[in-house]
Design a protein around this motif. Structure first.
Motif, short mmCIF file in Angstrom:
data_model
loop_
_atom_site.label_atom_id
_atom_site.label_comp_id
_atom_site.label_asym_id
_atom_site.label_seq_id
_atom_site.Cartn_x
_atom_site.Cartn_y
_atom_site.Cartn_z
N ARG A 192 -21.43 12.90 -33.89
CA ARG A 192 -21.10 11.52 -34.29
C ARG A 192 -20.63 11.48 -35.74
O ARG A 192 -19.67 10.77 -36.07
N ILE A 193 -21.28 12.23 -36.60
CA ILE A 193 -20.93 12.21 -38.01
C ILE A 193 -19.50 12.72 -38.23
O ILE A 193 -18.73 12.12 -38.98
N ILE A 194 -19.15 13.82 -37.58
CA ILE A 194 -17.84 14.44 -37.81
C ILE A 194 -16.79 13.94 -36.83
O ILE A 194 -15.64 14.39 -36.86
N LYS A 195 -17.19 13.02 -35.93
CA LYS A 195 -16.28 12.46 -34.93
C LYS A 195 -15.68 13.56 -34.05
O LYS A 195 -14.47 13.63 -33.82
N ALA A 196 -16.56 14.40 -33.54
CA ALA A 196 -16.14 15.53 -32.71
C ALA A 196 -15.70 15.05 -31.34
O ALA A 196 -16.26 14.10 -30.77
N SER A 197 -14.71 15.70 -30.79
CA SER A 197 -14.21 15.34 -29.46
C SER A 197 -15.00 16.02 -28.36
O SER A 197 -14.96 15.59 -27.21
N ARG A 198 -15.74 17.09 -28.71
CA ARG A 198 -16.55 17.81 -27.71
C ARG A 198 -17.63 18.62 -28.42
O ARG A 198 -17.53 18.88 -29.62
N ILE A 199 -18.64 19.00 -27.64
CA ILE A 199 -19.69 19.90 -28.13
C ILE A 199 -19.63 21.16 -27.29
O ILE A 199 -19.66 21.09 -26.05
N ILE A 200 -19.53 22.30 -27.95
CA ILE A 200 -19.52 23.59 -27.25
C ILE A 200 -20.80 24.34 -27.58
O ILE A 200 -21.13 24.54 -28.75
N TYR A 201 -21.53 24.76 -26.55
CA TYR A 201 -22.68 25.63 -26.73
C TYR A 201 -22.19 27.06 -26.55
O TYR A 201 -21.92 27.51 -25.43
N ALA A 202 -21.99 27.75 -27.67
CA ALA A 202 -21.53 29.14 -27.65
C ALA A 202 -22.76 30.03 -27.48
O ALA A 202 -23.57 30.16 -28.40
N VAL A 203 -22.89 30.62 -26.31
CA VAL A 203 -24.11 31.34 -25.94
C VAL A 203 -23.77 32.79 -25.61
O VAL A 203 -22.76 33.08 -24.96
N SER A 204 -24.61 33.73 -26.07
CA SER A 204 -24.41 35.14 -25.75
C SER A 204 -24.36 35.33 -24.24
O SER A 204 -25.05 34.64 -23.48
N LYS A 205 -23.56 36.29 -23.81
CA LYS A 205 -23.28 36.46 -22.38
C LYS A 205 -24.53 36.71 -21.54
O LYS A 205 -24.55 36.40 -20.35
N ASN A 206 -25.58 37.26 -22.15
CA ASN A 206 -26.81 37.54 -21.40
C ASN A 206 -27.77 36.35 -21.37
O ASN A 206 -28.86 36.46 -20.79
#
Length: 450
Positions: A192-206
């Motif tokens: 909300r603060i940065i007015k992001a268009s999406r949230i990505i959860y970058a998670v290790s492959k395992n």
């Protein structure tokens, strides 16, 4: 799901001395807290209390720009100000508080304040007032990171970095499991603060299941959330390598990633506490282990607790340690005194019989080329190192312009069979060159032509 990773270099790093990632234990409250006024490479905060003053838990005791505001993590009395030098030569000072009185927040049930209707600037102000910083590295204030995106072109992507390329990030993994809601809601606040268009959860492959839990907690709230599986080779979690992987993802999936705000779970949980409960960073999760530690474990420790007390709660040392680091042995800060405090950026405490990673004893370069193979930036650490320590031998060659591209991941240090301090020498050379360039620019701007 496809796995996205950076294109070259890196190492696969494992360490059997890391504590198990099952759960955390809460450390005892310290009788004495050493609250630092300097964190990492930041500017010193100015103390607003004096020796003899009584402070409350969570009370503002130092105001500053570089590291943000400083708060008391226990109630008590300020008994003195101490100073010490780190292994790098940096001078540090801190307020020492003796535990007295009752706690304002510990054990108290708090009603969370609604934030959805707040203006982004008011949310940013809260984060600044509560002294929220990056919880590793130099501890840059999150408010400053927000400010750096103020004029960035859209779109902006909020990236939750859950990349466990370093096993000593076990504390972040446990935090993700124990405070899933806080991490997810913290990411929504930041979006909300940065007015992001999406949230990505970058998670290790395992860790695909961890990403699935985040998405389940996020639900259908705006902005939309998605999971991206990334590589687990170190230093995948570094900003440059992570952005490269996400840009590749965006290209393959037809998504414009744009500018990225990358924060880890510890920062996002702190943002959640600051906005929902008006709570500064009072404690943090730490992975405590190493071959010299009797009982390795993940601990929740108050900021300002002396390191010797943390190791004591792990049963002490089984043998005299050869080296102790705050942070991973790959790139952590060497501890020179067990009286040094736990900082906001202390995600691990490692004590080893043998000296590892940052040994001061080294031999001559054998020109094996291993450092070139693992450098994720594509530098030649061997050549940069030789030209730095022998500046007059190759004085006809151009200056070390690409040394500034080194981001200190220390992969070259790990694989060097001679134990050369490649990364630190290259980084120091780049910093010296930058300082010289700035000074030269300043002198040039002061010249007058008549």
């Amino acid at each position: 799901m496809r796995v996205y990773a950076f294109s070259r270099g890196g190492i696969s790093f494992e360490d059997s001395a890391v504590p198990a990632r099952n759960a955390s234990v809460t450390a005892f409250l310290p009788g004495i807290c050493v609250i630092p006024l300097v964190e990492g490479g930041s500017v010193r905060a100015f103390p607003i209390v004096s020796i003899g003053d009584t402070v409350k838990e969570g009370m503002l005791i130092g105001r500053g720009q570089g590291m943000g505001n400083v708060h008391a993590t226990i109630p008590g009395k300020v008994i003195k100000i101490v100073s010490w030098k780190s292994a790098s030569g940096q001078l540090n000072d801190a307020l020492v508080i003796r535990l007295e009185g009752s706690f304002e927040k510990l054990g108290k049930r708090e009603e969370g304040a609604p934030w959805e209707g707040m203006h982004p600037y008011d949310l940013q102000r809260l984060i600044s007032e509560m002294g929220i910083v990056e919880m590793e590295g130099e501890g840059r204030p999150v408010s400053d990171l927000i400010g750096s995106l103020r004029n960035a072109p859209e779109p902006i992507t909020m990236v939750v970095r859950c990349v466990f390329d370093d096993p000593w990030l076990a504390s972040d993994y446990v935090l993700c499991n124990e405070r899933t809601k806080a991490v997810v809601e913290g990411s929504r606040i930041m979006a909300r603060i940065i007015k992001a268009s999406r949230i990505i959860y970058a998670v290790s492959k395992n860790e695909k299941e961890l990403g699935a839990r985040f998405l389940a907690e996020a639900g259908n709230w705006d902005p939309p959330s998605m999971q991206v599986l990334v590589g687990s080779k170190y230093p995948q979690g570094n900003r440059r390598e992570l952005e490269a992987a996400l840009k590749n993802y965006g290209k393959k999936e037809g998504i414009e990633i744009g500018s990225c705000m990358i924060l880890g779970p510890a920062e996002l949980a702190a943002v959640y506490d600051a906005v929902k409960f008006r709570k500064p960073v009072l404690d943090r999760y730490i992975a405590v282990g190493g071959t010299s530690v009797k009982k390795a474990q993940i601990m929740k420790v108050r900021i300002g607790t002396r390191i010797k007390e943390v190791f004591a709660e792990c049963g002490g040392f089984s043998a005299r340690p050869g080296v102790i680091t705050a942070g991973s042995p790959l790139s952590g800060r060497i501890i020179t005194s067990l009286d040094e405090p736990v900082l906001k950026t202390t995600y691990a405490l490692c004590a080893f019989h043998e000296k590892r990673g940052k040994s001061s004893a080294f031999n001559n370069c054998i020109s094996c080329g291993e450092c070139r193979v693992v450098c994720p930036v594509g530098l030649d650490p061997e050549e940069l190192y030789k030209r730095t320590i022998n500046p007059f031998k190759n004085n006809d060659e151009p200056p070390l312009s690409n040394a500034a591209e080194c981001h200190g991941c220390c992969c070259c240090d790990v694989v060097c069979p001679s134990g050369l301090p490649l990364s630190s020498v290259i980084s120091a050379s780049a910093a010296a060159s930058a300082a010289a360039s700035t000074a030269a620019s300043g002198m040039a701007s002061g010249l007058k032509v008549s």
